[in-house]
Design a protein around this motif. Structure first.
Motif, mmCIF file in Angstrom:
data_model
loop_
_atom_site.group_PDB
_atom_site.id
_atom_site.type_symbol
_atom_site.label_atom_id
_atom_site.label_comp_id
_atom_site.label_asym_id
_atom_site.label_seq_id
_atom_site.Cartn_x
_atom_site.Cartn_y
_atom_site.Cartn_z
ATOM 1 N N ARG A 49 -5.893 66.550 43.090
ATOM 2 C CA ARG A 49 -6.453 67.659 43.770
ATOM 3 C C ARG A 49 -7.657 67.942 43.012
ATOM 4 N N ASP A 50 -8.780 68.296 43.618
ATOM 5 C CA ASP A 50 -10.000 68.483 42.904
ATOM 6 C C ASP A 50 -10.615 67.559 41.868
ATOM 7 N N GLY A 51 -10.118 66.249 41.885
ATOM 8 C CA GLY A 51 -10.351 65.426 41.035
ATOM 9 C C GLY A 51 -9.387 65.040 39.732
ATOM 10 N N THR A 52 -8.367 66.231 39.995
ATOM 11 C CA THR A 52 -7.281 66.182 39.085
ATOM 12 C C THR A 52 -6.124 65.647 39.340
ATOM 13 N N ARG A 53 -5.206 64.831 38.557
ATOM 14 C CA ARG A 53 -3.808 64.345 39.008
ATOM 15 C C ARG A 53 -2.838 65.454 39.081
ATOM 16 N N TRP A 54 -2.122 65.674 40.159
ATOM 17 C CA TRP A 54 -1.122 66.727 40.238
ATOM 18 C C TRP A 54 0.300 65.757 40.636
ATOM 19 N N VAL A 55 1.273 66.477 40.669
ATOM 20 C CA VAL A 55 2.460 65.987 41.319
ATOM 21 C C VAL A 55 3.268 67.098 41.852
ATOM 22 N N ARG A 56 3.737 66.760 42.960
ATOM 23 C CA ARG A 56 4.846 67.704 43.854
ATOM 24 C C ARG A 56 6.050 66.985 43.727
ATOM 25 N N PHE A 57 7.143 67.904 43.590
ATOM 26 C CA PHE A 57 8.430 67.514 43.159
ATOM 27 C C PHE A 57 9.447 68.573 43.776
ATOM 28 N N THR A 58 10.722 68.063 43.888
ATOM 29 C CA THR A 58 11.738 69.131 44.141
ATOM 30 C C THR A 58 12.592 69.238 42.940
ATOM 31 N N ALA A 59 12.545 70.673 42.108
ATOM 32 C CA ALA A 59 13.188 70.792 41.225
ATOM 33 C C ALA A 59 14.506 71.471 41.511
ATOM 34 N N HIS A 60 15.463 70.954 40.927
ATOM 35 C CA HIS A 60 17.056 71.119 41.040
ATOM 36 C C HIS A 60 17.553 72.081 39.997
ATOM 37 N N PHE A 61 18.316 73.097 40.302
ATOM 38 C CA PHE A 61 18.940 73.827 39.323
ATOM 39 C C PHE A 61 20.237 74.569 39.795
ATOM 40 N N GLY A 62 20.889 75.236 38.993
ATOM 41 C CA GLY A 62 22.212 75.716 39.216
ATOM 42 C C GLY A 62 23.415 74.800 39.269
ATOM 43 N N THR A 63 24.643 75.161 38.706
ATOM 44 C CA THR A 63 25.688 74.275 38.561
ATOM 45 C C THR A 63 26.575 74.463 39.335
ATOM 46 N N LEU A 64 27.216 75.553 39.665
ATOM 47 C CA LEU A 64 28.348 75.801 40.938
ATOM 48 C C LEU A 64 27.576 75.812 42.076
ATOM 49 N N VAL A 65 26.524 76.455 42.137
ATOM 50 C CA VAL A 65 25.712 76.439 43.640
ATOM 51 C C VAL A 65 24.378 75.838 43.259
ATOM 52 N N GLN A 66 24.023 74.622 43.977
ATOM 53 C CA GLN A 66 23.035 73.794 43.809
ATOM 54 C C GLN A 66 21.853 74.277 44.557
ATOM 55 N N HIS A 69 14.064 73.912 44.667
ATOM 56 C CA HIS A 69 12.745 74.637 44.537
ATOM 57 C C HIS A 69 11.765 73.479 44.521
ATOM 58 N N ARG A 70 10.944 73.556 45.639
ATOM 59 C CA ARG A 70 9.570 72.631 45.721
ATOM 60 C C ARG A 70 8.451 73.203 44.986
ATOM 61 N N CYS A 71 7.880 72.225 44.094
ATOM 62 C CA CYS A 71 6.970 72.694 43.116
ATOM 63 C C CYS A 71 5.784 71.852 42.977
ATOM 64 N N ASP A 72 4.619 72.257 42.701
ATOM 65 C CA ASP A 72 3.491 71.582 42.476
ATOM 66 C C ASP A 72 2.950 71.947 41.124
ATOM 67 N N ALA A 73 2.425 70.882 40.246
ATOM 68 C CA ALA A 73 1.935 71.057 39.054
ATOM 69 C C ALA A 73 0.970 70.002 38.437
ATOM 70 N N PRO A 74 0.238 70.476 37.798
ATOM 71 C CA PRO A 74 -0.997 69.093 37.134
ATOM 72 C C PRO A 74 -0.021 68.232 36.286
ATOM 73 N N VAL A 75 -0.614 66.991 36.316
ATOM 74 C CA VAL A 75 0.000 66.071 35.265
ATOM 75 C C VAL A 75 -0.691 66.061 34.270
ATOM 76 N N VAL A 76 0.004 66.098 32.979
ATOM 77 C CA VAL A 76 -0.326 66.152 31.737
ATOM 78 C C VAL A 76 -0.746 64.534 31.470
ATOM 79 N N SER A 77 0.357 63.952 31.454
ATOM 80 C CA SER A 77 0.365 62.418 31.307
ATOM 81 C C SER A 77 1.725 61.888 31.816
ATOM 82 N N VAL A 78 1.749 60.648 31.662
ATOM 83 C CA VAL A 78 2.781 59.839 32.006
ATOM 84 C C VAL A 78 3.240 59.062 30.764
ATOM 85 N N LYS A 79 4.672 59.352 30.530
ATOM 86 C CA LYS A 79 5.206 58.915 29.118
ATOM 87 C C LYS A 79 6.318 57.896 29.322
#
Length: 158
Positions: A49-66, A69-79
């Motif tokens: 996006r605009d010359g910057t690496r981003w990642v789109r992902f589905t974040a999962h949270f909750g224990t009893l009820v899963q 949430h769909r998210c987008d964020a810039p990539v800092v690095s790959v480790k």
């Protein structure tokens, strides 16, 4: 006692929020043996996006009820992260604000599948140092859940 000098005391498990990702009410486990924090994610798709690496992902949270949430964020690095069983894995790293108690600060998360883990979020030692927390592993949920007014004061908060 919830404070020790400048350091706030937290337990082995705490409520957090990731306001820049639009996520509130996540139960997280503190893992002082992990350097970087980890967030349960699936459907991870890198893009540019605009010359910057981003990642789109589905974040999962909750224990009893899963919850998902769909998210987008810039990539800092790959480790390359080595798990406790010695398995190495390439992971995308993002940086986003985390709220714990009355503190909000940016931390790095690796995105990984934690489907078989009880806690969808791990808070690693780097985040604890940056947030100035002291861990008492005999306690859980010492800090109050992050409240909406604190989260709304963040730039980019939902």
């Amino acid at each position: 006692m919830t404070a020790f000098g400048q350091l706030q005391v937290i337990g082995l498990r705490e409520w957090i929020a990731l306001p820049q990702l639009g996520m509130v009410g996540l139960r997280a486990k503190v893992d002082t043996g992990a350097s970087t924090s980890a967030l349960h994610a699936s459907d991870i798709v890198p893009y540019e996006r605009d010359g910057t690496r981003w990642v789109r992902f589905t974040a999962h949270f909750g224990t009893l009820v899963q919850r998902r949430h769909r998210c987008d964020a810039p990539v800092v690095s790959v480790k390359t992260i080595k798990s406790s069983n010695g398995h190495a894995q390439q992971r995308y790293v993002i940086r986003t604000a985390m709220a714990l108690g009355d503190r909000v600060w940016p931390i790095e998360f690796t995105l990984t599948c934690r489907r078989n883990m009880r806690y969808r979020v791990l808070i690693g030692s780097k985040a604890l140092v940056e947030g100035q927390f002291l861990v008492n592993p005999a306690l859980s949920y010492v800090q109050d859940k992050p409240v909406l007014p604190v989260l709304e004061s963040l730039p980019g908060a939902p």
